[in-house]
Design a protein around this motif. Structure first.
Motif, PDB file in Angstrom:
ATOM      1  N   ASN A 130      -9.984  -0.598 -14.866  1.00 54.81           N
ATOM      2  CA  ASN A 130      -8.908  -1.625 -15.412  1.00 54.81           C
ATOM      3  C   ASN A 130      -8.985  -2.750 -14.324  1.00 54.81           C
ATOM      4  OD1 ASN A 130      -7.311  -2.575 -16.763  1.00 54.81           O
ATOM      5  ND2 ASN A 130      -5.556  -1.037 -16.819  1.00 54.81           N
ATOM      6  N   GLU A 131      -9.347  -3.861 -14.693  1.00 52.26           N
ATOM      7  CA  GLU A 131      -9.361  -5.130 -13.616  1.00 52.26           C
ATOM      8  C   GLU A 131      -7.923  -5.673 -13.682  1.00 52.26           C
ATOM      9  OE1 GLU A 131     -12.128  -7.857 -14.726  1.00 52.26           O
ATOM     10  OE2 GLU A 131     -13.975  -6.577 -14.218  1.00 52.26           O
ATOM     11  N   ASP A 132      -6.864  -5.486 -14.499  1.00 49.21           N
ATOM     12  CA  ASP A 132      -5.658  -5.843 -14.709  1.00 49.21           C
ATOM     13  C   ASP A 132      -4.784  -5.048 -13.850  1.00 49.21           C
ATOM     14  OD1 ASP A 132      -6.601  -8.183 -16.147  1.00 49.21           O
ATOM     15  OD2 ASP A 132      -6.350  -7.163 -18.017  1.00 49.21           O
ATOM     16  N   SER A 133      -5.211  -3.871 -13.441  1.00 49.99           N
ATOM     17  CA  SER A 133      -4.141  -2.874 -12.815  1.00 49.99           C
ATOM     18  C   SER A 133      -3.982  -3.577 -11.556  1.00 49.99           C
ATOM     19  CB  SER A 133      -4.973  -1.653 -12.729  1.00 49.99           C
ATOM     20  OG  SER A 133      -6.165  -1.601 -11.610  1.00 49.99           O
ATOM     21  N   PRO A 134      -2.681  -3.267 -10.917  1.00 50.58           N
ATOM     22  CA  PRO A 134      -2.221  -3.849  -9.674  1.00 50.58           C
ATOM     23  C   PRO A 134      -3.125  -3.350  -8.749  1.00 50.58           C
ATOM     24  CG  PRO A 134      -0.273  -2.898 -10.877  1.00 50.58           C
ATOM     25  CD  PRO A 134      -1.602  -2.486 -11.695  1.00 50.58           C
ATOM     26  N   GLU A 135      -3.613  -1.849  -8.504  1.00 50.96           N
ATOM     27  CA  GLU A 135      -4.494  -1.457  -7.640  1.00 50.96           C
ATOM     28  C   GLU A 135      -5.765  -2.424  -7.407  1.00 50.96           C
ATOM     29  OE1 GLU A 135      -2.925   0.121  -9.811  1.00 50.96           O
ATOM     30  OE2 GLU A 135      -1.793   1.472  -8.723  1.00 50.96           O
ATOM     31  N   GLU A 136      -6.328  -2.819  -8.812  1.00 48.79           N
ATOM     32  CA  GLU A 136      -7.566  -3.562  -8.773  1.00 48.79           C
ATOM     33  C   GLU A 136      -7.336  -4.879  -8.107  1.00 48.79           C
ATOM     34  OE1 GLU A 136     -11.505  -4.210  -8.953  1.00 48.79           O
ATOM     35  OE2 GLU A 136     -10.468  -2.308  -9.218  1.00 48.79           O
ATOM     36  N   GLN A 140      -9.421  -6.502  -4.921  1.00 48.94           N
ATOM     37  CA  GLN A 140      -9.983  -7.612  -4.661  1.00 48.94           C
ATOM     38  C   GLN A 140      -9.602  -8.829  -3.816  1.00 48.94           C
ATOM     39  OE1 GLN A 140     -13.025  -8.224  -6.520  1.00 48.94           O
ATOM     40  NE2 GLN A 140     -12.749  -6.364  -7.432  1.00 48.94           N
ATOM     41  N   LEU A 141      -8.211  -8.666  -3.955  1.00 48.76           N
ATOM     42  CA  LEU A 141      -7.616  -9.534  -2.718  1.00 48.76           C
ATOM     43  C   LEU A 141      -7.924  -9.240  -1.300  1.00 48.76           C
ATOM     44  CD1 LEU A 141      -5.714 -11.977  -2.602  1.00 48.76           C
ATOM     45  CD2 LEU A 141      -3.812 -10.758  -2.475  1.00 48.76           C
ATOM     46  N   GLU A 142      -8.048  -7.752  -1.043  1.00 50.35           N
ATOM     47  CA  GLU A 142      -8.447  -7.623   0.325  1.00 50.35           C
ATOM     48  C   GLU A 142      -9.714  -7.903   0.760  1.00 50.35           C
ATOM     49  OE1 GLU A 142      -8.607  -3.394   2.708  1.00 50.35           O
ATOM     50  OE2 GLU A 142      -6.986  -3.621   0.915  1.00 50.35           O
ATOM     51  N   LYS A 143     -10.724  -7.801  -0.448  1.00 50.79           N
ATOM     52  CA  LYS A 143     -12.298  -8.128  -0.445  1.00 50.79           C
ATOM     53  C   LYS A 143     -12.248  -9.538   0.171  1.00 50.79           C
ATOM     54  CE  LYS A 143     -16.720  -7.945  -2.859  1.00 50.79           C
ATOM     55  NZ  LYS A 143     -17.146  -7.808  -3.939  1.00 50.79           N
ATOM     56  N   LYS A 144     -11.430 -10.425  -0.520  1.00 49.52           N
ATOM     57  CA  LYS A 144     -11.498 -12.032  -0.578  1.00 49.52           C
ATOM     58  C   LYS A 144     -11.106 -12.278   1.027  1.00 49.52           C
ATOM     59  CE  LYS A 144     -11.773 -16.260  -1.657  1.00 49.52           C
ATOM     60  NZ  LYS A 144     -13.422 -16.670  -1.661  1.00 49.52           N
ATOM     61  N   VAL A 145      -9.932 -11.553   1.409  1.00 48.14           N
ATOM     62  CA  VAL A 145      -9.577 -11.869   2.848  1.00 48.14           C
ATOM     63  C   VAL A 145     -10.601 -11.613   3.751  1.00 48.14           C
ATOM     64  CG1 VAL A 145      -7.887 -11.129   4.560  1.00 48.14           C
ATOM     65  CG2 VAL A 145      -7.075 -11.637   2.004  1.00 48.14           C
ATOM     66  N   ASN A 146     -11.245 -10.362   3.686  1.00 45.03           N
ATOM     67  CA  ASN A 146     -12.375 -10.001   4.462  1.00 45.03           C
ATOM     68  C   ASN A 146     -13.643 -11.158   4.534  1.00 45.03           C
ATOM     69  OD1 ASN A 146     -11.560  -7.480   5.755  1.00 45.03           O
ATOM     70  ND2 ASN A 146     -11.802  -6.682   3.634  1.00 45.03           N
ATOM     71  N   GLU A 147     -13.593 -11.431   3.499  1.00 46.56           N
ATOM     72  CA  GLU A 147     -14.599 -12.620   3.299  1.00 46.56           C
ATOM     73  C   GLU A 147     -14.486 -13.906   3.799  1.00 46.56           C
ATOM     74  OE1 GLU A 147     -15.310 -13.019  -0.881  1.00 46.56           O
ATOM     75  OE2 GLU A 147     -16.768 -11.282  -0.991  1.00 46.56           O
ATOM     76  N   VAL A 177       0.025 -12.777   1.098  1.00 47.12           N
ATOM     77  CA  VAL A 177       0.203 -12.549  -0.502  1.00 47.12           C
ATOM     78  C   VAL A 177      -0.262 -11.044  -0.671  1.00 47.12           C
ATOM     79  CG1 VAL A 177      -0.428 -13.095  -2.500  1.00 47.12           C
ATOM     80  CG2 VAL A 177      -0.107 -14.957  -1.161  1.00 47.12           C
ATOM     81  N   LEU A 178      -1.325 -10.560   0.212  1.00 51.44           N
ATOM     82  CA  LEU A 178      -1.525  -9.176  -0.219  1.00 51.44           C
ATOM     83  C   LEU A 178      -0.450  -8.166   0.247  1.00 51.44           C
ATOM     84  CD1 LEU A 178      -3.726  -6.913  -0.540  1.00 51.44           C
ATOM     85  CD2 LEU A 178      -4.741  -7.458   1.558  1.00 51.44           C
ATOM     86  N   VAL A 179       0.001  -8.422   1.542  1.00 53.38           N
ATOM     87  CA  VAL A 179       1.039  -7.566   2.046  1.00 53.38           C
ATOM     88  C   VAL A 179       2.284  -7.483   1.124  1.00 53.38           C
ATOM     89  CG1 VAL A 179       2.931  -7.341   3.783  1.00 53.38           C
ATOM     90  CG2 VAL A 179       0.367  -7.858   4.326  1.00 53.38           C
ATOM     91  N   ARG A 180       2.603  -8.573   0.490  1.00 47.27           N
ATOM     92  CA  ARG A 180       3.922  -8.652  -0.459  1.00 47.27           C
ATOM     93  C   ARG A 180       3.540  -7.743  -1.876  1.00 47.27           C
ATOM     94  NH1 ARG A 180       4.517 -14.109   1.197  1.00 47.27           N
ATOM     95  NH2 ARG A 180       3.044 -14.878  -0.759  1.00 47.27           N
ATOM     96  N   GLN A 181       2.355  -7.800  -2.229  1.00 47.77           N
ATOM     97  CA  GLN A 181       1.804  -7.062  -3.274  1.00 47.77           C
ATOM     98  C   GLN A 181       1.714  -5.672  -3.002  1.00 47.77           C
ATOM     99  OE1 GLN A 181      -1.858  -8.756  -5.159  1.00 47.77           O
ATOM    100  NE2 GLN A 181      -0.822 -10.576  -5.754  1.00 47.77           N
ATOM    101  N   ARG A 182       1.229  -5.129  -1.993  1.00 50.27           N
ATOM    102  CA  ARG A 182       1.103  -3.964  -1.552  1.00 50.27           C
ATOM    103  C   ARG A 182       2.703  -3.483  -1.655  1.00 50.27           C
ATOM    104  NH1 ARG A 182      -3.074  -1.336   0.100  1.00 50.27           N
ATOM    105  NH2 ARG A 182      -5.076  -2.280   0.372  1.00 50.27           N
TER     106      ARG A 182
END
Length: 672
Positions: A130-136, A140-147, A177-182
């Motif tokens: 489910n791409e709309d789930s908060p975990e997903e 994805q955001l964590e992957k973008k930060v690493n990139e 933003v990632l920290v706030r979502q987590r």
């Protein structure tokens, strides 16, 4: 703590091996022939399996038990056990509770081996993500930060510091933003601290690379003050480096010491590097005693070339001769940790082995070893040049001491270079005889040293206009090393002095072929072509030389002079203007430029440059005469008088200067 264990003595009642010989006679297959009940069951229909009306699929069956009379029956039937549920369902259950992975008796009967069960149909589809789930979204955001962090590091390594900083800032924004979502989805314990640390550390590094030191220090402070980051205190080394670049030496030492306190003693290499930075900072502040303490500790724990050289500099600054000697001996004794050249000598004539050895000779590791050795030789030679004039009563005795120390070390080949430097020191003190005597000692040495010494001797005799001696030593240098460009250049100079320009050009060209960076040979080729009136070739040589030596006054003058000989005054004036921008006080260049403007009819520009030339060198008769004539032509005879009077002081025997002074007085009185 260790628990107390008490061992009781053995008794017959508590025999450790009691019961091992007890067994159930039911499982005794060796006495089945004497078992009446079993023989009765075999001979009659009692105990036989009833006929099967429904066909059972080919699956695993129970393991048979061999009887004494050769018949086979199932263990369940022999023991009188009822059928299990597995057998009733059509699947025979094996003896063990764990079924083998895909290996059944049915496979032995011809069915294909199918451990994954593919013959039973396709596997059920995986659950759709489910791409709309908060975990997903968080993933994805964590992957973008690493990139972004990776792209920032790549841009920095490619030299694009601005792009690296932009990527680092973007990674920082997305990480917040990632920290706030987590925090909204999961508990604070699940925050990825490693990612936060890497983002902040990369951002601080990019700020420092872009020389934005206040921003870098603030970012490092955020990391250091966060107690959740383990081992963040060692980043105070980076903060100390920034303060060192800002020349805030007191804070740099403070942060270096704080980092040193937080790094455990097992990390010896890191601690040594920090102490070396502390010592260098003390040298910059002039606190040489503290610097000596730091470098002495390093040389006693883990000696290295840089620390040894800095220790010599510190002792030189305080003027301690004996400590300078001891420090030089410590520097010589530092292990180089490189393999010897003999390792790369092929023991046989195998072509494959030779190819491998040739490849090893030029690999990156071997290049690194050469660089390390060259750096060590540079430190030793510089230290010897520095301390030799001060450690003894004279520089000659000091050089002799350094030579003896070097000869007893692993750097034996540097002793000859020190001897040649000793001769050069004699030259700087205008003691030509001692320089010649020192260099003559190398006539019986090996070819390379002999060539270097003979080259210097040839140059010395050439300066003293003893061309025969210069030519003989130039021949000795060339014969010792035919590929020595300096020797070939000196040989060409001796031939040039005798007027044989064609042969001199051949020596210069050979020197240039051996070493394309030999600017002396290229310059002399230009002069030779100029003597032979090959102005185009000479101009080409000097233009090539100008591309190498952009601000060489001699090269600029030669180009301007060749354009003047080629009757191109505009180009000549342009190159002379470049020459004046390099040496604005050269009276000869100024007078030459004034003469070119005068030939073009521009008297005002000519007067400006002639006047500047006179101001820097008021004894040039040609300039004085031109200025006096200029003032007479412009009817300012009273100003011309001072120039002719100066000319009469320079050349008192020349009557014309007094006559010019009298003429100026007469004209000024007539005009009055």
């Amino acid at each position: 703590m260790m628990e107390n264990v008490h061992l009781a003595p053995e008794t017959d009642e508590d025999d450790l091996y009691s019961g091992y010989n007890d067994y159930n006679p039911t499982y005794d297959t060796e006495e089945l022939e004497n078992d009446t009940a079993f023989q009765q069951a075999v001979k009659t229909s009692h105990g036989r399996r009833p006929p099967i009306t429904a066909k059972i699929p080919s699956t695993a069956v129970a393991r048979p038990v061999a009887t004494g009379c050769g018949s086979k029956t199932s263990l369940a039937s022999s023991m009188g056990r009822p059928m299990t549920g597995a057998i009733q369902d059509g699947v025979t259950r094996p003896m063990t509770a764990v079924r083998a992975a895909g290996f059944t008796k049915a496979a032995l009967r011809g069915s294909a081996f199918d451990p994954l069960g593919q013959s039973r149909g396709p596997a059920p589809p995986l659950e759709a993500r489910n791409e709309d789930s908060p975990e997903e979204k968080i993933r994805q955001l964590e992957k973008k930060v690493n990139e972004l962090v990776e792209e920032s590091c790549i841009a920095n390594s490619c030299g694009d510091l601005k792009l690296a900083l932009e990527k680092a800032k973007d990674a920082g924004r997305k990480e917040r933003v990632l920290v706030r979502q987590r925090e909204q989805v999961t508990s604070p314990e699940n925050i990825n601290l490693d990612l936060t640390y890497s983002v902040l550390f990369n951002l601080a590094s990019q700020y420092s690379a872009n020389e934005m030191y206040p921003e870098a220090l603030n970012t490092y402070q955020v990391i250091v003050k966060n107690k959740m980051f383990s081992n963040a205190g060692r980043l105070k080394v980076n903060m100390g480096n920034i303060y060192l670049k800002q020349r805030n030496y007191s804070k740099a030492i403070k942060f270096y010491r704080m980092a040193l306190d937080q790094i455990p003693s097992v990390h010896k290499e890191m601690r040594i590097k920090i102490m070396q930075n502390i010592g260098v900072t003390f040298i910059k502040t002039g606190q040489y005693s503290d610097a000596i303490n730091s470098f002495e500790h390093i040389m006693s724990v883990a000696p290295n070339l840089k620390a040894g050289f800095n220790l010599i500099l510190s002792y030189f600054a305080v003027g301690d001769r004996e400590k300078m000697k001891k420090a030089f001996q410590k520097l010589i004794a530092v292990p180089l940790e490189t393999d010897e050249d003999g390792k790369y000598i092929s023991p046989n004539d195998d072509p494959h082995t030779n190819l491998v050895i040739e490849a090893i000779k030029n690999d990156h590791l071997r290049q690194m070893e050469r660089e390390r050795k060259a750096m060590a030789e540079k430190y030793i030679m510089t230290a010897a040049k520095l301390i030799a004039p001060v450690i003894e009563t004279s520089f000659a005795v000091g050089y002799d001491w350094c030579v003896e120390v070097v000869k007893a070390s692993q750097y034996v080949e540097l002793a000859n270079d020190l001897e040649i430097n000793k001769a050069i020191m004699y030259l700087r003190q205008k003691d030509f005889n001692q320089a010649v005597e020192t260099l003559k000692m190398f006539e019986k040495k090996d070819s390379s040293v002999k060539s270097a010494a003979a080259t210097n001797l040839s140059f010395l005799y050439y300066l003293e206009n003893e061309f025969s001696q210069a030519s003989s030593y130039a021949d000795l240098a060339v014969n010792s090393d035919r590929y020595n460009p300096s020797a070939l250049t000196n040989k060409g100079n001796t031939v040039f002095a005798n007027g044989d320009y064609e042969k001199a050009a051949e020596f210069y060209k050979e020197a240039l072929r051996n070493d394309s960076s030999c600017t002396e040979a290229l310059y002399n080729i230009g002069l030779t072509c100029k003597k032979l009136n090959r102005l185009d070739e000479a101009l080409d040589c000097f233009l090539k030389l100008h591309a190498i030596l952009r601000n060489s006054a001699q090269v600029l003058y030669q180009i301007a002079n060749i354009y003047e000989l080629m009757e191109d005054p505009n180009q000549a004036m342009e190159w002379l203007m470049q020459l004046i921008s390099v040496v604005p006080t050269d009276s000869r260049a100024l007078s030459k430029l004034g003469g070119l403007y005068d030939s073009e009819g521009d008297k005002s520009q000519a007067f400006q440059y002639y006047y500047e030339s006179y101001r820097y060198f008021p004894s040039n008769i040609e300039v004085i005469e031109w200025l006096g004539a200029y003032y007479i032509d412009t009817q300012f005879c009273e100003k011309a008088i001072q120039y002719f009077e100066r000319a009469s002081l320079i050349q008192p025997t020349q009557v014309k200067w007094q006559l010019m002074v009298a003429s100026c007085f007469r004209r000024s009185a007539q005009w009055i």
